[in-house]
Write a protein that holds these residues in place. Structure first.
Motif, mmCIF file in Angstrom:
data_model
loop_
_atom_site.group_PDB
_atom_site.id
_atom_site.type_symbol
_atom_site.label_atom_id
_atom_site.label_comp_id
_atom_site.label_asym_id
_atom_site.label_seq_id
_atom_site.Cartn_x
_atom_site.Cartn_y
_atom_site.Cartn_z
ATOM 1 N N GLU A 93 -10.317 -5.359 -2.662
ATOM 2 C CA GLU A 93 -9.325 -5.624 -3.505
ATOM 3 C C GLU A 93 -9.216 -4.945 -4.711
ATOM 4 O O GLU A 93 -8.070 -4.612 -5.330
ATOM 5 C CB GLU A 93 -10.031 -7.184 -4.033
ATOM 6 C CG GLU A 93 -8.954 -7.887 -4.794
ATOM 7 C CD GLU A 93 -7.498 -8.438 -4.104
ATOM 8 O OE1 GLU A 93 -6.798 -8.558 -4.650
ATOM 9 O OE2 GLU A 93 -7.464 -8.466 -2.827
ATOM 10 N N ALA A 94 -10.209 -4.430 -5.302
ATOM 11 C CA ALA A 94 -10.175 -3.690 -6.565
ATOM 12 C C ALA A 94 -9.531 -2.462 -6.247
ATOM 13 O O ALA A 94 -8.637 -1.951 -7.208
ATOM 14 C CB ALA A 94 -11.751 -2.982 -6.735
ATOM 15 N N LEU A 98 -6.595 -1.051 -8.593
ATOM 16 C CA LEU A 98 -6.652 0.385 -8.948
ATOM 17 C C LEU A 98 -5.449 1.113 -8.727
ATOM 18 O O LEU A 98 -4.688 1.942 -9.534
ATOM 19 C CB LEU A 98 -7.744 1.167 -8.578
ATOM 20 C CG LEU A 98 -8.831 0.489 -9.072
ATOM 21 C CD1 LEU A 98 -10.425 1.219 -8.181
ATOM 22 C CD2 LEU A 98 -9.570 0.856 -10.492
ATOM 23 N N GLN A 99 -4.803 1.208 -7.381
ATOM 24 C CA GLN A 99 -3.550 1.950 -7.114
ATOM 25 C C GLN A 99 -2.610 1.185 -7.820
ATOM 26 O O GLN A 99 -1.644 2.005 -8.394
ATOM 27 C CB GLN A 99 -3.494 1.500 -5.437
ATOM 28 C CG GLN A 99 -4.344 2.260 -4.818
ATOM 29 C CD GLN A 99 -4.242 1.965 -3.032
ATOM 30 O OE1 GLN A 99 -3.904 0.989 -2.829
ATOM 31 N NE2 GLN A 99 -4.914 2.907 -2.518
ATOM 32 N N SER A 100 -2.544 -0.001 -8.128
ATOM 33 C CA SER A 100 -1.338 -0.618 -8.959
ATOM 34 C C SER A 100 -1.375 -0.296 -10.309
ATOM 35 O O SER A 100 -0.227 -0.196 -11.100
ATOM 36 C CB SER A 100 -1.298 -2.143 -8.819
ATOM 37 O OG SER A 100 -2.256 -2.723 -9.849
ATOM 38 N N ARG A 101 -2.551 0.230 -10.858
ATOM 39 C CA ARG A 101 -2.875 0.882 -11.967
ATOM 40 C C ARG A 101 -2.740 2.470 -12.203
ATOM 41 O O ARG A 101 -2.957 2.943 -12.950
ATOM 42 C CB ARG A 101 -4.321 0.483 -12.592
ATOM 43 C CG ARG A 101 -4.146 -1.038 -12.994
ATOM 44 C CD ARG A 101 -5.765 -1.367 -13.201
ATOM 45 N NE ARG A 101 -5.571 -2.775 -13.454
ATOM 46 C CZ ARG A 101 -6.391 -3.416 -14.475
ATOM 47 N NH1 ARG A 101 -6.968 -2.569 -15.674
ATOM 48 N NH2 ARG A 101 -6.395 -4.789 -14.896
ATOM 49 N N TYR A 142 -17.948 9.158 -5.851
ATOM 50 C CA TYR A 142 -16.682 8.697 -5.989
ATOM 51 C C TYR A 142 -15.668 8.978 -4.732
ATOM 52 O O TYR A 142 -16.319 9.134 -3.685
ATOM 53 C CB TYR A 142 -15.898 10.236 -6.867
ATOM 54 C CG TYR A 142 -15.826 11.468 -6.058
ATOM 55 C CD1 TYR A 142 -14.506 11.771 -5.266
ATOM 56 C CD2 TYR A 142 -16.648 12.221 -5.662
ATOM 57 C CE1 TYR A 142 -14.393 12.757 -4.476
ATOM 58 C CE2 TYR A 142 -16.696 13.287 -4.792
ATOM 59 C CZ TYR A 142 -15.277 13.638 -4.306
ATOM 60 O OH TYR A 142 -15.433 14.590 -3.442
ATOM 61 N N LYS A 143 -14.490 8.349 -5.016
ATOM 62 C CA LYS A 143 -13.383 7.992 -3.792
ATOM 63 C C LYS A 143 -12.026 8.288 -4.560
ATOM 64 O O LYS A 143 -11.843 7.856 -5.466
ATOM 65 C CB LYS A 143 -13.620 6.744 -3.366
ATOM 66 C CG LYS A 143 -12.563 6.398 -2.224
ATOM 67 C CD LYS A 143 -13.001 5.041 -1.254
ATOM 68 C CE LYS A 143 -12.053 4.914 -0.134
ATOM 69 N NZ LYS A 143 -12.138 3.507 0.517
ATOM 70 N N ASN A 144 -11.288 9.155 -3.665
ATOM 71 C CA ASN A 144 -9.865 9.352 -4.099
ATOM 72 C C ASN A 144 -9.084 8.323 -3.418
ATOM 73 O O ASN A 144 -9.353 7.803 -2.331
ATOM 74 C CB ASN A 144 -9.548 10.601 -3.498
ATOM 75 C CG ASN A 144 -10.149 11.986 -4.099
ATOM 76 O OD1 ASN A 144 -10.228 11.839 -5.325
ATOM 77 N ND2 ASN A 144 -10.596 12.909 -3.496
ATOM 78 N N LEU A 145 -8.115 7.865 -4.177
ATOM 79 C CA LEU A 145 -7.455 6.957 -3.709
ATOM 80 C C LEU A 145 -5.956 7.354 -3.302
ATOM 81 O O LEU A 145 -5.443 8.464 -3.766
ATOM 82 C CB LEU A 145 -6.911 5.647 -5.089
ATOM 83 C CG LEU A 145 -8.233 5.047 -5.440
ATOM 84 C CD1 LEU A 145 -7.946 4.144 -6.531
ATOM 85 C CD2 LEU A 145 -8.658 4.077 -4.195
#
Length: 145
Positions: A93-94, A98-101, A142-145
């Motif tokens: 969900e986060a 985060l993608q929408s931001r 870390y994780k790239n979106l």
């Protein structure tokens, strides 16, 4: 079934204290920037009971070139609910939020004891293990979106 809802910073303090910082005070569970406009807190609920939390802060880490970064802090699930996958549901969900931001990467300082869990969620280790006084060994992930 775990229901994910936005929550207030104050709603995270008891679980942060009980799970992450039991040897510290409740005031130590109030993090800098908890109340910032770009910060968001998610809670996982089962039958109305808050059982899991995660907080995300718009915070740039110099180890990454990305302009839009978020930092995860204070992720915890009550021990007797860990088999319910509440944490992974919160992270999914986060990541949508985060993608929408327009975030391109999110990162955290993970306890080394939890690094395997974060790797299962798709995060990668960045750098060497380091110590946080009073809490223990950590590694940046870390994780790239």
């Amino acid at each position: 079934m775990v229901e994910v809802l936005r929550i207030e910073a104050k709603d995270t303090y008891i679980i942060r204290h009980n799970v992450l910082r039991p040897n510290q005070t409740i005031d130590d569970c109030k993090f800098l920037n908890d109340e910032e406009n770009n910060t968001f807190h998610l809670g996982g609920f089962i039958q109305g009971e808050l059982i899991s939390i995660a907080s995300f802060y718009k915070e740039k880490n110099s180890g990454f070139d990305d302009e839009h970064q978020y930092r995860l802090r204070g992720m915890a699930t009550l021990p007797h609910y860990r088999s319910r996958k509440a944490g992974s549901i919160l992270i999914k969900e986060a990541e949508l939020l985060l993608q929408s931001r327009k975030a391109s990467v999110w990162w955290c300082n993970a306890r080394t004891s939890a690094s395997g869990y974060y790797q299962k969620l798709g995060l990668r280790v960045h750098g060497a293990i380091f110590e946080i006084d009073g809490i223990g060994p950590h590694v940046m992930m870390y994780k790239n979106l």
